[in-house]
Design an enzyme around this catalytic site. Structure first.
Site, PDB file in Angstrom:
ATOM      1  N   ASP A 158       0.837  -1.210   0.000  1.00  0.00           N
ATOM      2  CA  ASP A 158       0.000   0.000   0.000  1.00  0.00           C
ATOM      3  C   ASP A 158       0.870   1.259   0.000  1.00  0.00           C
ATOM      4  O   ASP A 158       2.051   1.208   0.345  1.00  0.00           O
ATOM      5  CB  ASP A 158      -0.933   0.016   1.217  1.00  0.00           C
ATOM      6  N   ASN A 198      -7.597   0.304  14.113  1.00  0.00           N
ATOM      7  CA  ASN A 198      -9.027   0.105  13.816  1.00  0.00           C
ATOM      8  C   ASN A 198      -9.268  -1.217  13.074  1.00  0.00           C
ATOM      9  O   ASN A 198     -10.333  -1.436  12.533  1.00  0.00           O
ATOM     10  CB  ASN A 198      -9.578   1.285  12.997  1.00  0.00           C
ATOM     11  N   GLU A 250      -9.572  -0.589   4.995  1.00  0.00           N
ATOM     12  CA  GLU A 250     -10.196   0.008   6.173  1.00  0.00           C
ATOM     13  C   GLU A 250     -11.486  -0.743   6.529  1.00  0.00           C
ATOM     14  O   GLU A 250     -12.001  -1.508   5.707  1.00  0.00           O
ATOM     15  CB  GLU A 250     -10.536   1.475   5.853  1.00  0.00           C
ATOM     16  N   HIS A 281      -7.551  -2.281  10.416  1.00  0.00           N
ATOM     17  CA  HIS A 281      -7.256  -2.311   8.978  1.00  0.00           C
ATOM     18  C   HIS A 281      -6.036  -3.184   8.687  1.00  0.00           C
ATOM     19  O   HIS A 281      -5.168  -3.375   9.528  1.00  0.00           O
ATOM     20  CB  HIS A 281      -7.130  -0.908   8.372  1.00  0.00           C
TER      21      HIS A 281
END
Ligand code: GLP
Length: 254
Positions: free
Chosen positions: A76, A145, A152, A147
């Site tokens: 990413d 969170n 996400e 991810h």
């Protein structure tokens, strides 16, 4: 060290600290590269893999691991950033790991986050990965969170390489790494959950108490796109989690 195999098929190894658990992941990588010198693989960015990079670089310097034939695909990056940008994750990966070992530049595929037609470039990157046979080994970190790469919450198991919106929490977390956070894009390019789930082996490295809640949610909650890391459990025995004691402190595995 504690090893646990869940009835869903995946395994978790818990070691005392960040360095010890990183050495165990380095062992997995070394074994894989020794068995298949041309493996297709990936490493995460972030602070979690830094000790792993140091261990791998030291072992490579001692010629215990030969990365010459491995094929590397990055996971990413922030949208619009060229690897030469000081904030680019691909650039960071080159400085922190790839340039320190004998990975051949021709075998390194960096996600084309700076392409002027990003949607199309993402599809080509996905096709390149498929052409190379998909991932043999994908080593991942996890966001607070839940991810995975930049998948996400809301990312489905079927997602492939694409442009995504970053959540405010992720942007806030990433802001610490930016020298000029006002320049931080709101979007990123990431490989998808499907690219990861198709891997022959998935290693998730999780360290620090800040990840304890999300690791417990990912492993003991429902498998749901609300916590993308939980989706990794669909890989069953192809998933191995490595956590340090702090990250595993809220786990109640039965
Ligand atoms: C970023 C990256 C992820 C990484 C995560 C965790 O968001 N896109 O690939 O796993 O951060 O980073 P850290 O290890 O610094 O907590």
């Amino acid at each position: 060290m504690l090893e646990f195999k869940h009835n869903e098929g995946w395994a978790i190894t818990i070691a005392t600290d960040h360095r010890t658990v990183s050495a165990l992941v380095a062992d997995v990588i070394a074994e894989q590269v020794a068995a298949t010198p041309n493996i297709v693989w990936s490493l995460p960015t972030g602070s979690t893999p830094i000790p792993l990079f140091d261990i791998l670089a030291a072992r490579a310097a001692r010629e215990e691991i030969d990365f010459r034939n491995v094929v590397f695909f990055s996971l990413d990056d922030y949208l619009g950033l060229h690897p030469s940008d000081p904030n680019s994750l691909s650039g960071w990966l080159q400085r922190e790991f790839l340039n320190r070992v004998n990975v051949q530049p021709a075998n390194v595929h960096l996600i084309p986050a700076d392409d002027p037609i990003p949607g199309e470039a993402a599809r080509h990157y996905d096709a390149d990965l498929t052409r190379c046979g998909g991932f043999d080994l994908v080593v991942l970190g996890i966001g607070e969170n839940g991810h995975i790469a930049f998948n996400e919450p809301g990312s489905e198991a079927s997602t492939r390489t694409r442009v995504v919106e970053m959540t405010p929490e992720t942007r806030e977390q990433a802001a610490g790494y930016w020298n000029d956070q006002f320049r931080m894009p709101g979007q990123a390019m990431t490989i998808g959950m499907a690219n990861i789930l198709e891997a022959r082996q998935i290693v998730l490295l999780v360290t620090g108490s800040v990840k304890a809640t999300v690791l417990a949610e990912a492993l003991t909650g429902d498998i749901s796109h609300h916590v993308p890391a939980s989706i990794l459990r669909l890989a069953g025995a192809r998933l191995h989690i490595f956590a340090d004691a702090s990250a595993a402190s809220q786990l109640n595995l039965n």
